[in-house]
Design a protein around this motif. Structure first.
Motif, PDB file in Angstrom:
ATOM      1  N   THR A 190       3.756   9.862   6.066  1.00 13.44           N
ATOM      2  CA  THR A 190       3.130   9.249   7.245  1.00 13.44           C
ATOM      3  C   THR A 190       3.128   7.731   7.124  1.00 13.44           C
ATOM      4  OG1 THR A 190       1.700  11.197   7.497  1.00 13.44           O
ATOM      5  CG2 THR A 190       1.040   9.192   8.655  1.00 13.44           C
ATOM      6  N   ALA A 191       2.775   7.231   5.923  1.00 15.79           N
ATOM      7  CA  ALA A 191       2.728   5.784   5.711  1.00 15.79           C
ATOM      8  C   ALA A 191       4.114   5.162   5.841  1.00 15.79           C
ATOM      9  CB  ALA A 191       2.149   5.486   4.327  1.00 15.79           C
ATOM     10  N   ILE A 192       5.121   5.810   5.295  1.00 15.35           N
ATOM     11  CA  ILE A 192       6.486   5.281   5.376  1.00 15.35           C
ATOM     12  C   ILE A 192       6.988   5.303   6.817  1.00 15.35           C
ATOM     13  CG2 ILE A 192       8.891   5.729   4.707  1.00 15.35           C
ATOM     14  CD1 ILE A 192       7.771   6.684   1.976  1.00 15.35           C
ATOM     15  N   SER A 193       6.667   6.365   7.537  1.00 14.00           N
ATOM     16  CA  SER A 193       7.047   6.435   8.959  1.00 14.00           C
ATOM     17  C   SER A 193       6.373   5.309   9.744  1.00 14.00           C
ATOM     18  CB  SER A 193       6.657   7.788   9.549  1.00 14.00           C
ATOM     19  OG  SER A 193       7.307   8.842   8.867  1.00 14.00           O
ATOM     20  N   GLY A 194       5.089   5.072   9.444  1.00 10.61           N
ATOM     21  CA  GLY A 194       4.374   3.989  10.101  1.00 10.61           C
ATOM     22  C   GLY A 194       4.952   2.633   9.764  1.00 10.61           C
ATOM     23  N   LEU A 195       5.355   2.463   8.492  1.00  8.64           N
ATOM     24  CA  LEU A 195       5.979   1.206   8.065  1.00  8.64           C
ATOM     25  C   LEU A 195       7.279   0.969   8.823  1.00  8.64           C
ATOM     26  CD1 LEU A 195       5.832  -1.131   5.872  1.00  8.64           C
ATOM     27  CD2 LEU A 195       7.378   0.303   4.511  1.00  8.64           C
ATOM     28  N   TYR A 196       8.053   2.030   8.988  1.00  8.52           N
ATOM     29  CA  TYR A 196       9.325   1.923   9.714  1.00  8.52           C
ATOM     30  C   TYR A 196       9.089   1.515  11.167  1.00  8.52           C
ATOM     31  CZ  TYR A 196      13.635   3.363  12.036  1.00  8.52           C
ATOM     32  OH  TYR A 196      14.772   3.391  12.805  1.00  8.52           O
ATOM     33  N   LEU A 197       8.146   2.183  11.824  1.00  7.23           N
ATOM     34  CA  LEU A 197       7.864   1.892  13.234  1.00  7.23           C
ATOM     35  C   LEU A 197       7.311   0.474  13.406  1.00  7.23           C
ATOM     36  CD1 LEU A 197       6.287   5.305  14.322  1.00  7.23           C
ATOM     37  CD2 LEU A 197       8.581   4.441  14.858  1.00  7.23           C
ATOM     38  N   PHE A 198       6.455   0.059  12.476  1.00  4.19           N
ATOM     39  CA  PHE A 198       5.890  -1.287  12.531  1.00  4.19           C
ATOM     40  C   PHE A 198       6.984  -2.339  12.353  1.00  4.19           C
ATOM     41  CE2 PHE A 198       3.602  -4.976  10.845  1.00  4.19           C
ATOM     42  CZ  PHE A 198       2.520  -5.046  11.703  1.00  4.19           C
ATOM     43  N   SER A 199       7.917  -2.072  11.440  1.00  2.00           N
ATOM     44  CA  SER A 199       8.987  -3.046  11.160  1.00  2.00           C
ATOM     45  C   SER A 199       9.976  -3.162  12.314  1.00  2.00           C
ATOM     46  CB  SER A 199       9.734  -2.658   9.882  1.00  2.00           C
ATOM     47  OG  SER A 199      10.512  -1.482  10.081  1.00  2.00           O
ATOM     48  N   ASP A 201      -3.601  18.645  -3.783  1.00  5.03           N
ATOM     49  CA  ASP A 201      -3.599  17.174  -3.823  1.00  5.03           C
ATOM     50  C   ASP A 201      -2.196  16.612  -3.662  1.00  5.03           C
ATOM     51  OD1 ASP A 201      -6.305  17.213  -4.182  1.00  5.03           O
ATOM     52  OD2 ASP A 201      -6.258  16.829  -6.340  1.00  5.03           O
ATOM     53  N   HIS A 202      -1.229  17.255  -4.336  1.00  2.00           N
ATOM     54  CA  HIS A 202       0.156  16.782  -4.269  1.00  2.00           C
ATOM     55  C   HIS A 202       0.688  16.915  -2.843  1.00  2.00           C
ATOM     56  CE1 HIS A 202       3.916  15.493  -5.996  1.00  2.00           C
ATOM     57  NE2 HIS A 202       4.564  16.546  -5.520  1.00  2.00           N
ATOM     58  N   ARG A 203       0.333  17.996  -2.163  1.00  2.00           N
ATOM     59  CA  ARG A 203       0.736  18.168  -0.763  1.00  2.00           C
ATOM     60  C   ARG A 203       0.150  17.062   0.114  1.00  2.00           C
ATOM     61  NH1 ARG A 203       1.055  24.305   1.298  1.00  2.00           N
ATOM     62  NH2 ARG A 203       1.773  25.362  -0.588  1.00  2.00           N
ATOM     63  N   ILE A 204      -1.153  16.814  -0.053  1.00  2.00           N
ATOM     64  CA  ILE A 204      -1.831  15.796   0.761  1.00  2.00           C
ATOM     65  C   ILE A 204      -1.235  14.411   0.502  1.00  2.00           C
ATOM     66  CG2 ILE A 204      -4.028  14.632   1.193  1.00  2.00           C
ATOM     67  CD1 ILE A 204      -3.825  17.473   2.333  1.00  2.00           C
ATOM     68  N   LEU A 205      -0.992  14.092  -0.770  1.00  2.00           N
ATOM     69  CA  LEU A 205      -0.412  12.793  -1.112  1.00  2.00           C
ATOM     70  C   LEU A 205       1.001  12.663  -0.550  1.00  2.00           C
ATOM     71  CD1 LEU A 205      -1.660  12.419  -4.799  1.00  2.00           C
ATOM     72  CD2 LEU A 205      -2.228  10.897  -2.895  1.00  2.00           C
ATOM     73  N   ALA A 206       1.785  13.747  -0.625  1.00  2.00           N
ATOM     74  CA  ALA A 206       3.156  13.707  -0.103  1.00  2.00           C
ATOM     75  C   ALA A 206       3.167  13.493   1.404  1.00  2.00           C
ATOM     76  CB  ALA A 206       3.881  15.000  -0.463  1.00  2.00           C
ATOM     77  N   ILE A 207       2.301  14.213   2.108  1.00  2.00           N
ATOM     78  CA  ILE A 207       2.223  14.052   3.570  1.00  2.00           C
ATOM     79  C   ILE A 207       1.728  12.651   3.921  1.00  2.00           C
ATOM     80  CG2 ILE A 207       1.045  14.866   5.650  1.00  2.00           C
ATOM     81  CD1 ILE A 207       1.032  17.681   4.289  1.00  2.00           C
ATOM     82  N   SER A 208       0.777  12.145   3.145  1.00  2.00           N
ATOM     83  CA  SER A 208       0.256  10.792   3.381  1.00  2.00           C
ATOM     84  C   SER A 208       1.342   9.751   3.156  1.00  2.00           C
ATOM     85  CB  SER A 208      -0.933  10.522   2.456  1.00  2.00           C
ATOM     86  OG  SER A 208      -1.976  11.435   2.695  1.00  2.00           O
ATOM     87  N   SER A 209       2.144   9.944   2.099  1.00  3.13           N
ATOM     88  CA  SER A 209       3.241   9.009   1.817  1.00  3.13           C
ATOM     89  C   SER A 209       4.258   9.018   2.952  1.00  3.13           C
ATOM     90  CB  SER A 209       3.929   9.377   0.500  1.00  3.13           C
ATOM     91  OG  SER A 209       3.055   9.214  -0.598  1.00  3.13           O
ATOM     92  N   GLY A 252       0.814  -1.214   0.000  1.00  2.00           N
ATOM     93  CA  GLY A 252       0.000   0.000   0.000  1.00  2.00           C
ATOM     94  C   GLY A 252       0.842   1.257   0.000  1.00  2.00           C
ATOM     95  N   THR A 253       1.928   1.235   0.763  1.00  2.00           N
ATOM     96  CA  THR A 253       2.834   2.391   0.826  1.00  2.00           C
ATOM     97  C   THR A 253       3.509   2.625  -0.521  1.00  2.00           C
ATOM     98  OG1 THR A 253       3.253   1.999   3.180  1.00  2.00           O
ATOM     99  CG2 THR A 253       4.850   3.348   2.005  1.00  2.00           C
ATOM    100  N   GLY A 254       3.939   1.547  -1.164  1.00  2.00           N
ATOM    101  CA  GLY A 254       4.545   1.675  -2.492  1.00  2.00           C
ATOM    102  C   GLY A 254       3.570   2.259  -3.502  1.00  2.00           C
ATOM    103  N   GLY A 255       2.306   1.828  -3.439  1.00  2.00           N
ATOM    104  CA  GLY A 255       1.291   2.386  -4.336  1.00  2.00           C
ATOM    105  C   GLY A 255       1.066   3.865  -4.086  1.00  2.00           C
ATOM    106  N   LEU A 256       1.105   4.266  -2.827  1.00  2.00           N
ATOM    107  CA  LEU A 256       0.927   5.673  -2.471  1.00  2.00           C
ATOM    108  C   LEU A 256       2.091   6.522  -2.972  1.00  2.00           C
ATOM    109  CD1 LEU A 256      -1.032   7.544  -0.994  1.00  2.00           C
ATOM    110  CD2 LEU A 256       0.184   7.038   1.137  1.00  2.00           C
ATOM    111  N   VAL A 257       3.297   5.989  -2.869  1.00  2.00           N
ATOM    112  CA  VAL A 257       4.482   6.698  -3.385  1.00  2.00           C
ATOM    113  C   VAL A 257       4.365   6.880  -4.900  1.00  2.00           C
ATOM    114  CG1 VAL A 257       6.977   6.496  -3.773  1.00  2.00           C
ATOM    115  CG2 VAL A 257       6.022   5.981  -1.523  1.00  2.00           C
ATOM    116  N   PHE A 258       3.915   5.832  -5.585  1.00  2.00           N
ATOM    117  CA  PHE A 258       3.737   5.910  -7.047  1.00  2.00           C
ATOM    118  C   PHE A 258       2.698   6.977  -7.406  1.00  2.00           C
ATOM    119  CE2 PHE A 258       1.571   4.775 -10.971  1.00  2.00           C
ATOM    120  CZ  PHE A 258       2.626   4.559 -11.832  1.00  2.00           C
TER     121      PHE A 258
END
Length: 278
Positions: free
Chosen positions: A203-212, A193-201, A134-140
């Motif tokens: 956040t998702a990557i930070s969450g992925l790091y903490l989860f891992s 939209d680009h700002r929101i997507l960037a902040i979401s990406s 999901g994070t990779g899709g958001l980055v794309f």
């Protein structure tokens, strides 16, 4: 049109376009010629033949899409008669196609070079894998939205952060009618939209790091996730700097390159977390 352009300035943009076209053709040859050679030598199994055909077909499609995009810049448009401009829709399609081709090539290469890890298929690992996809899709999607920003010069409408001007949500966010048109043709909405997507990406990557961090993972996987996280913060810093400095070309190009680097790291993470082949 462009009556004040000097000959050196014209040569610069001409050779930029010429170089891009020649580079695209070289990339095509770099795919097709080795593919033909290794195919004739019998180095490909059935699965690899399908991948190679798909990649080479995508290269051909990418060239046609590039021609179709450039063609739109030669058409007269009442809304931008003073500036030659390619369609932001075709620009986004061309960039999206290039990114898909790159991601597919990188995935194929990494899965051949890096042996899969033997990891127990626990519930947490499956959750991490889905989270990473999901994070990779958001980055794309964030990178793709950047093409609309570039195509509409949307980086020049609100050069402030974190607010857009004096407001969190600008007044002209939904100025066009019908409403859906704003998301693709309104520079304010496209930048928002680009700002929101960037902040979401981020956040998702930070969450992925903490989860891992709460899991036992192979060393390569940990390195990949850590580098993805560091690159995400660097990319956001680049984007904010590009915006605040009114989009200087070198910085904007670095930001665009950063999106490819971030996407590359996301593909690496997915490669490290992939399942063992049956």
């Amino acid at each position: 049109m462009n009556h004040d352009m000097t000959l050196p300035e014209f040569k610069f943009i001409f050779y930029m376009e010429w170089g891009h076209r020649m580079w695209g053709r070289l990339v095509g040859l770099a795919y097709i010629l080795p593919a033909l050679y290794f195919w004739r030598k019998g180095y490909f199994n059935r699965s690899m033949k399908g991948r190679v055909l798909g990649l080479c077909g995508f290269v051909f499609f990418q060239g046609l899409l590039g021609w179709y995009m450039v063609k739109s810049g030669l058409e007269e448009k009442t809304e931008s008669y003073d500036i030659p401009r390619v369609s932001q829709y075709r620009l986004s399609a061309h960039l999206g196609s290039a990114l898909l081709l790159y991601c597919a090539s990188l995935w194929v290469g990494l899965t051949l070079l890096l042996p899969p890890h033997k990891m127990a298929e626990t519930k947490r690992l499956m959750q991490l894998r889905r989270f990473a996809k999901g994070t990779g899709g958001l980055v794309f999607l964030t990178a793709l939205s950047g093409a609309f920003v570039a195509g509409l010069d949307a980086g020049l409408v609100y050069n402030s952060f974190p607010k857009m001007g004096e407001r969190w949500i600008p007044d002209d966010l939904l100025a066009f009618s019908p409403t859906l048109k704003n998301f693709f043709e309104n520079p304010t909405t496209v930048q928002f939209d680009h700002r929101i997507l960037a902040i979401s990406s981020l956040t998702a990557i930070s969450g992925l790091y903490l989860f891992s961090r709460r899991m036992v993972l192979p060393r390569r996987a940990k390195i990949a996730i850590s580098l993805l996280t560091a690159m995400a913060y660097g990319q956001v810093a680049l984007g904010i700097s590009t915006l605040l400095l009114y989009v200087p070309t070198p910085l904007a190009a670095t930001h665009q390159s950063g999106s490819v680097a971030l996407l590359s790291l996301a593909i690496w993470v997915l490669t490290e977390l992939r399942k063992l082949p049956k």
